[in-house]
Design an enzyme around this catalytic site. Sequence first.
Site, PDB file in Angstrom:
ATOM      1  N   CYS A 124      -6.805  -0.417  20.635  1.00  0.00           N
ATOM      2  CA  CYS A 124      -7.295  -1.385  19.588  1.00  0.00           C
ATOM      3  C   CYS A 124      -6.035  -2.343  19.835  1.00  0.00           C
ATOM      4  O   CYS A 124      -4.819  -2.454  19.776  1.00  0.00           O
ATOM      5  CB  CYS A 124      -6.697  -0.875  18.138  1.00  0.00           C
ATOM      6  SG  CYS A 124      -6.601  -2.244  16.853  1.00  0.00           S
ATOM      7  N   CYS A 127      -4.177  -4.168  16.742  1.00  0.00           N
ATOM      8  CA  CYS A 127      -3.233  -3.386  15.737  1.00  0.00           C
ATOM      9  C   CYS A 127      -3.011  -1.980  16.377  1.00  0.00           C
ATOM     10  O   CYS A 127      -2.562  -1.734  17.523  1.00  0.00           O
ATOM     11  CB  CYS A 127      -3.584  -3.525  14.237  1.00  0.00           C
ATOM     12  SG  CYS A 127      -5.133  -3.331  13.845  1.00  0.00           S
ATOM     13  N   SER A 128      -3.741  -1.161  15.447  1.00  0.00           N
ATOM     14  CA  SER A 128      -3.411   0.378  16.097  1.00  0.00           C
ATOM     15  C   SER A 128      -4.441   1.129  15.557  1.00  0.00           C
ATOM     16  O   SER A 128      -4.270   2.181  15.317  1.00  0.00           O
ATOM     17  CB  SER A 128      -2.157   0.803  15.515  1.00  0.00           C
ATOM     18  OG  SER A 128      -2.163   0.968  14.247  1.00  0.00           O
ATOM     19  N   CYS A 129      -5.840   0.648  15.460  1.00  0.00           N
ATOM     20  CA  CYS A 129      -6.893   1.501  14.700  1.00  0.00           C
ATOM     21  C   CYS A 129      -7.130   2.752  15.662  1.00  0.00           C
ATOM     22  O   CYS A 129      -7.058   2.592  16.749  1.00  0.00           O
ATOM     23  CB  CYS A 129      -8.101   0.622  14.740  1.00  0.00           C
ATOM     24  SG  CYS A 129      -7.726  -0.704  13.733  1.00  0.00           S
TER      25      CYS A 129
END
Lengths: 226, 99, 106
Positions: A124, A127-129
């Site tokens: 991602c 962000c940090s999906c």
Amino acid sequence: MSENHDHANNPDHHHDHGDHTHPGMDTEELGWHARRVQAMETLLAEKGLLTVAEVQRNVDAVESRSPADGARVVARAWSDPQFKARLLAEPEAALAGMGYQLPDPTPKLDVVENTAAVHHLVVCTLCSCYPRALLGRPPDWYKSFAYRSRAVSDPRGVLQEFGTEIPADAEVVVLDSTADLRYLVLPQRPAGAEGLSEDELAALVTRDSMIGVSQPLTPELVAADD
Amino acid sequence: MTAPRPPAFGNGDLVTVRAANPPTHYRTPAYVQGKTGRVVALCGVYPDPESLAHGGDGHPHKPLYRVEFPQTALWDNYPGPPGDRLQVDIYEHWLEPAA
Amino acid sequence: MTDTPKVHDMGGHPNASPIDHSEHTLMDWERRIDSIRGVLGDKGYITVDELRRAIEGLPPERYQSLGYYQRWAEAVEALLIEKGLLTAAELDATMTRLESAAGGAR
């Protein structure tokens, strides 16, 4: 508490602590954020916006999932072709059948299959999906700027950093997971895994192989560790 | 609240990602903006994150597509074989039919 | 693209750092802020997209220097203030109160 952190005198509350070469490693800053979060939870509870018990239940729910859950699913798919077909076509229904309830309505989960010809890798960049509903929290490196920057532009270089070499005649497909879908990689079943039980297969499935940065373990490797 | 329109694109359609950097929140990475790829899946219709991020109710909902690009179309000096690809999910209002 | 991409939009940015494979055990406050956001989300106070917007809204140098959950903590605080659910002064006062309570217990 240092004056730097006096929000009352610093209404836009942008602190200046100079350069932090190791994000998250500044102990003064960490201590401040720890205290700030504790105060936030206390204040929100006092205002009746949430309860400490609700926060604890949420922590427990998040921690109830780990890569072992994803590994169970992969092992089932490796040993049951019908389940695998369903997992790829209707992941939510297939997972519900194993007792895994995904978030409703979003994010959705999709499963992508690695083969000898196509290798998927998930990132991602924004962000940090991450498929938390099945794998739990993402590892630190998944959230790192280095991974988020390079996984899309040099996936084979990144794979090499994880010790993973994909032959040049196989395609590397990067999935940048930035919207309402999360991706679980169904790794290729390693050679020599025929005839293993689902539990034995699950022991071969690493977290990183379900993100696509590495291959699952081989039965020989696991046997050598025992 | 308006009813969502039917999805504008189908699998196989060539699309170009709009190039824009609005001051608001959006989910379209810069590195695919202005690039042309192919729709490989309609992932569903979802509340608009650009509305949700700014206190809105997410309406009208937006179709979300998985768009695939050859890596060599994204990076000038892509250090891998020409078959390597990248897929990213893009909301419909960021896509235009490829010229 | 004539504008510079926003700081969080990292895909393809030059980054020569090797990927650090080390992992840290989350500290309690990191778990708490994650779940505070989760509960506030379940209750309809803060959406995930608002959290992302607030994280992206941190000054770029701040975004880059803070750890992951430090960004969350500052973003959640900014949103709670923006929505009028609490004030920075109330948080400051609560922090001071908890610290003196902890100090008194020693």
